[in-house]
Write a protein that holds these residues in place. Structure first.
Motif, short mmCIF file in Angstrom:
data_model
loop_
_atom_site.label_atom_id
_atom_site.label_comp_id
_atom_site.label_asym_id
_atom_site.label_seq_id
_atom_site.Cartn_x
_atom_site.Cartn_y
_atom_site.Cartn_z
N CYS A 18 0.90 -1.17 0.04
CA CYS A 18 -0.04 -0.15 -0.06
C CYS A 18 0.73 1.20 0.12
CB CYS A 18 -0.88 0.07 1.28
SG CYS A 18 -2.37 -1.24 0.90
N GLN A 19 1.99 1.27 0.57
CA GLN A 19 2.91 2.24 0.38
C GLN A 19 3.67 2.37 -1.09
OE1 GLN A 19 3.85 4.54 2.84
NE2 GLN A 19 2.17 3.65 3.82
N SER A 20 4.16 1.31 -1.64
CA SER A 20 4.56 1.35 -2.75
C SER A 20 4.71 -0.22 -3.37
CB SER A 20 5.84 1.70 -2.93
OG SER A 20 6.41 1.72 -4.37
N VAL A 21 3.96 -0.45 -4.61
CA VAL A 21 4.37 -1.92 -5.36
C VAL A 21 5.46 -1.74 -6.07
CG1 VAL A 21 3.43 -3.47 -6.83
CG2 VAL A 21 1.89 -2.68 -5.27
N PRO A 22 6.69 -2.68 -5.90
CA PRO A 22 7.79 -2.54 -7.02
C PRO A 22 7.51 -2.50 -8.34
CG PRO A 22 8.19 -4.07 -4.98
CD PRO A 22 6.62 -3.63 -5.22
N ASN A 23 8.02 -1.83 -9.10
CA ASN A 23 7.83 -1.59 -10.53
C ASN A 23 7.98 -2.98 -11.28
OD1 ASN A 23 7.48 1.15 -10.47
ND2 ASN A 23 9.49 1.75 -10.61
N GLU A 24 8.78 -3.85 -10.63
CA GLU A 24 9.10 -5.05 -11.40
C GLU A 24 7.75 -5.81 -11.34
OE1 GLU A 24 13.15 -3.85 -9.58
OE2 GLU A 24 10.78 -3.89 -9.04
N ILE A 25 6.72 -5.73 -10.53
CA ILE A 25 5.60 -6.40 -10.48
C ILE A 25 4.41 -5.84 -11.36
CG2 ILE A 25 3.74 -7.27 -8.74
CD1 ILE A 25 6.10 -7.21 -6.53
N ASP A 26 4.06 -6.38 -12.38
CA ASP A 26 3.14 -5.78 -13.23
C ASP A 26 1.90 -6.27 -12.98
OD1 ASP A 26 5.12 -4.82 -14.95
OD2 ASP A 26 5.41 -6.96 -15.55
N PHE A 27 1.27 -7.22 -11.83
CA PHE A 27 0.11 -7.77 -11.76
C PHE A 27 0.23 -8.42 -10.29
CE2 PHE A 27 1.18 -11.32 -14.44
CZ PHE A 27 0.53 -12.15 -13.91
N LEU A 28 -0.98 -8.41 -9.69
CA LEU A 28 -0.99 -9.44 -8.78
C LEU A 28 -2.15 -10.22 -8.68
CD1 LEU A 28 -0.75 -6.13 -6.05
CD2 LEU A 28 0.96 -8.14 -6.30
N GLU A 29 -1.96 -11.38 -8.02
CA GLU A 29 -3.03 -12.49 -8.11
C GLU A 29 -3.39 -12.82 -6.72
OE1 GLU A 29 -3.02 -16.39 -10.48
OE2 GLU A 29 -2.34 -16.83 -8.59
N VAL A 30 -4.81 -13.01 -6.43
CA VAL A 30 -5.22 -13.46 -5.26
C VAL A 30 -6.40 -14.59 -5.36
CG1 VAL A 30 -5.06 -11.14 -4.08
CG2 VAL A 30 -7.08 -11.80 -5.21
N ALA A 31 -6.52 -15.43 -4.18
CA ALA A 31 -7.43 -16.42 -4.26
C ALA A 31 -8.66 -15.44 -3.65
CB ALA A 31 -7.14 -17.51 -3.35
N GLU A 64 4.41 -17.82 -7.75
CA GLU A 64 3.62 -18.36 -6.64
C GLU A 64 4.46 -18.65 -5.67
OE1 GLU A 64 -0.41 -20.98 -7.37
OE2 GLU A 64 1.52 -21.65 -8.56
N ARG A 65 4.07 -17.98 -4.36
CA ARG A 65 4.78 -18.28 -3.17
C ARG A 65 3.87 -18.11 -1.89
NH1 ARG A 65 10.54 -18.62 -2.28
NH2 ARG A 65 10.95 -19.46 -0.12
N ASP A 66 3.57 -19.20 -1.52
CA ASP A 66 2.31 -19.35 -0.45
C ASP A 66 2.91 -19.48 1.06
OD1 ASP A 66 0.49 -19.29 -2.63
OD2 ASP A 66 0.31 -21.46 -2.54
N PHE A 67 4.17 -19.82 1.30
CA PHE A 67 4.57 -19.83 2.65
C PHE A 67 6.26 -20.00 2.59
CE2 PHE A 67 4.24 -24.13 1.84
CZ PHE A 67 5.30 -24.78 2.41
N ASN A 68 6.70 -19.64 3.73
CA ASN A 68 8.20 -19.69 3.65
C ASN A 68 8.57 -18.15 2.80
OD1 ASN A 68 8.80 -21.79 5.39
ND2 ASN A 68 8.92 -23.18 3.60
N ILE A 69 7.85 -17.09 3.05
CA ILE A 69 7.74 -16.08 2.03
C ILE A 69 9.02 -15.35 2.55
CG2 ILE A 69 6.59 -14.27 1.22
CD1 ILE A 69 4.12 -15.50 1.81
N PRO A 70 9.86 -14.91 1.60
CA PRO A 70 11.24 -14.04 2.13
C PRO A 70 10.72 -12.60 1.82
CG PRO A 70 11.43 -14.85 -0.19
CD PRO A 70 10.09 -15.47 0.37
N GLU A 71 11.67 -11.82 2.15
CA GLU A 71 11.42 -10.40 1.86
C GLU A 71 11.24 -9.99 0.47
OE1 GLU A 71 11.59 -7.83 4.11
OE2 GLU A 71 11.64 -9.38 5.76
N THR A 72 10.45 -8.83 0.19
CA THR A 72 10.05 -8.63 -1.30
C THR A 72 11.40 -8.50 -2.18
OG1 THR A 72 8.38 -7.39 -0.59
CG2 THR A 72 9.17 -7.02 -2.64
#
Length: 278
Positions: A20-33, A245-253
């Motif tokens: 919500c502060q900033s989505v990195p420019n390298e990420i073009d879209f987001l996916e959710v269930a 896809e990364r659902d757990f063991n999620i590292p830093e952005t």
């Protein structure tokens, strides 16, 4: 930018404050269930709405149970439509599997690879699309048994896509996992997938249970054979939007961006080179 050369990331609740502060420019879209976000109000709901107003979103469902023998849950499909409409999301994919019988099993079970199942799924796809007023995109899934099958996985996937006249979410990691567990050639499977039906791709890591048993977890880094299969996918079918896809063991952005940038690199390598005008 080539509209197919996009890279996305699965949004998790713990990412909300940062994104919500900033989505990195390298990420073009987001996916959710959608199941994980439909009931959110309060802070989470506001943050999610902020992101959907500012960024492109895809939805990848968990509970549709397109292959179940029980009647389609019409009320649930209508909930999904309301969620997609509210957030202006056009892309909705689901698993070519089932997760319900007399009750919800909270797992994705393989549909028997039969002609009867093909017809059953195709009818349900059309029913869902009529309600959603959008295409239903089906994903090839990982599986660990083949109960009552009369055809191969690739024959079944192709038959469903043809009869339902629907699009494909091609999961590259699932091809690799299944190729080890079911002992087939991953590249040959990849070649049989219909290019004209591919809408976007998934790539992920998995867990090595044994030399001949891979478990699709989305909880680890992508491994070299899966990266190579992604490159081959681009070479064979062309470049499509690709989601990490990364659902757990999620590292830093910053760590996730290393894999996201690797996808960007492979996409650029695979795109046709346009000669400069004189």
């Amino acid at each position: 930018m080539n509209q197919q050369a996009k890279v996305g990331l699965g949004l998790r609740r713990e990412m909300l404050d940062e994104f919500c502060q900033s989505v990195p420019n390298e990420i073009d879209f987001l996916e959710v269930a959608p199941e994980n976000w439909m009931t959110f109000g309060g802070k989470f709901g506001k943050q999610f709405r902020q992101l959907t107003e500012q960024h492109q979103f895809f939805c990848h469902g968990l509970s549709l149970s397109i292959g179940a023998s029980t009647p389609l849950d019409i009320a649930f499909v209508k909930q999904i439509k309301g969620f997609l409409d509210t957030h202006g999301i056009d892309i909705y994919s689901e698993h070519l599997s089932y997760c319900s019988g007399e009750g919800h099993m909270y797992d994705l079970m393989p549909i028997p690879f039969t002609s009867e199942a093909v017809s059953h799924v195709a009818k349900r796809v059309k029913q869902v699309e009529d309600i959603l007023e959008r295409p239903l995109i089906l994903e090839n899934v990982s599986f660990y048994a083949q109960p009552g099958s009369e055809m191969t996985e690739c024959e079944f996937v192709n038959a469903v896509l043809q009869e339902a006249d629907c699009q494909l979410l091609l999961d590259v990691n699932n091809i690799y996992v299944n190729s080890i567990n079911q002992q087939y050639d991953a590249l040959e499977f990849l070649k049989t997938m219909p290019t004209e039906r591919i809408r976007y791709l998934h790539i992920a890591g998995h867990y090595v249970e044994a030399e001949d048993l891979m478990v699709d977890t989305h909880g680890a880094d992508v491994i070299d054979p899966v990266w190579r299969l992604l490159q081959q996918c681009y070479e064979i079918h062309g470049v499509f939007p690709t989601l990490l896809e990364r659902d757990f063991n999620i590292p830093e952005t910053s760590v996730l961006l290393q894999e996201i940038n690797q996808i960007h690199q492979y996409q650029q390598q695979a795109l046709p080179k346009v000669p400069r005008s004189a």
